[in-house]
Scaffold this motif. Sequence first.
Motif, PDB file in Angstrom:
ATOM      1  N   THR A  57       0.918  -1.462  -0.089  1.00 38.40           N
ATOM      2  CA  THR A  57      -0.064  -0.130  -0.018  1.00 38.40           C
ATOM      3  C   THR A  57       0.636   0.918   0.106  1.00 38.40           C
ATOM      4  N   CYS A  58       0.087   2.428  -0.107  1.00 42.70           N
ATOM      5  CA  CYS A  58       1.238   3.659  -0.440  1.00 42.70           C
ATOM      6  C   CYS A  58       0.315   5.076  -0.495  1.00 42.70           C
ATOM      7  N   GLY A  59       1.000   5.848  -0.335  1.00 43.80           N
ATOM      8  CA  GLY A  59      -0.203   7.406  -0.686  1.00 43.80           C
ATOM      9  C   GLY A  59       0.096   7.683  -1.980  1.00 43.80           C
ATOM     10  N   GLY A  60      -1.320   7.822  -2.786  1.00 40.35           N
ATOM     11  CA  GLY A  60      -1.018   8.382  -3.869  1.00 40.35           C
ATOM     12  C   GLY A  60      -0.383   9.927  -4.365  1.00 40.35           C
ATOM     13  N   ILE A  61      -0.311  10.331  -5.228  1.00 40.17           N
ATOM     14  CA  ILE A  61      -0.038  11.551  -5.941  1.00 40.17           C
ATOM     15  C   ILE A  61      -0.715  12.232  -6.944  1.00 40.17           C
ATOM     16  N   ASP A  62      -2.051  12.911  -6.708  1.00 44.05           N
ATOM     17  CA  ASP A  62      -2.458  13.058  -7.717  1.00 44.05           C
ATOM     18  C   ASP A  62      -3.030  11.768  -8.608  1.00 44.05           C
ATOM     19  N   CYS A  63      -3.665  10.759  -7.450  1.00 42.30           N
ATOM     20  CA  CYS A  63      -4.589   9.878  -8.178  1.00 42.30           C
ATOM     21  C   CYS A  63      -5.595   9.309  -7.630  1.00 42.30           C
TER      22      CYS A  63
END
Length: 292
Positions: free
Chosen positions: A123-129
Amino acid sequence: MNNNCHSSNLNPHLKSFEEDTLFHIGFSSTHDDLPEMFGDVKFVCMGGTSSRMKIYSERFADELKMEWIDYTKGERYGIFKAGPVLCISHGIGKPSASIVLHEVIKMVNYAGCQDVVFIRMGTCGGIDCEAGTVVVSDKALDEMLKPEYNLHVLGKVVTRPTQLSHVLAEDILSSQSSNNGFNIIRGNTLCTSDFFEGQARIDGAFCHYTEEDKMEYLKKVRNAGVRNIEMESAVVAGLCNAANIKAAVVCVTLLDRLKTDQVTLTHDQLMKYEMRPMDVILAFVSKKLGKQ
């Protein structure tokens, strides 16, 4: 010592060891029959938690009609095998992932594995998505937006490149169905050493910068081609490059960091999204094994 190491870049001192104890994953180069146990492994899939990797491995076994084995020894790292797929937890952050990577890279070499690939799923944090988007990484960038994994060794900085395999990424993407129900994109990944300040959050116990400072940095990150943020991709890329192993990072976003700092998904949403990297890699493995 079983001298099955086939990577010329591996530690030359290993050849002088009568026994190499892989302490953190619980195996021995001499007391365990590693070629019998792991010699058929083609895919090493890694993720943060043992419970998630157990679920992934059970699904691999079920979908691929392969034998499932729990090789976990101790409480630190979970290790599960479904035919040629090895699923291993790596914990949180580069130090934890580095430890298990060192030992698993040695293990697959002692086992005589051929053409093995390593894939981080998480899992991750999105950037502009939007949340739920799966990101296949091109390369991992550090906090200074450099494609490097830096480690202090003997008082000096050792730098390893963090470009991930284009060939493996293309193989993963080309195996996907057009109706999988979620977006899959490619982009760079920001790999940090901290979850709060290191990722420009303003919700940690400490924060010396403003919301405007945060947004200025995150927009700079986006302009560098970054589409997600997590904490392990650089060490996966750096150590696999050093070992001449093809590697990929496939993560699902839980939020868009340009909009918020905190994950607010329901339990059901989180469980649904966490399975998406598994869906992507299952399709890839199935195609490689001729199961599609």
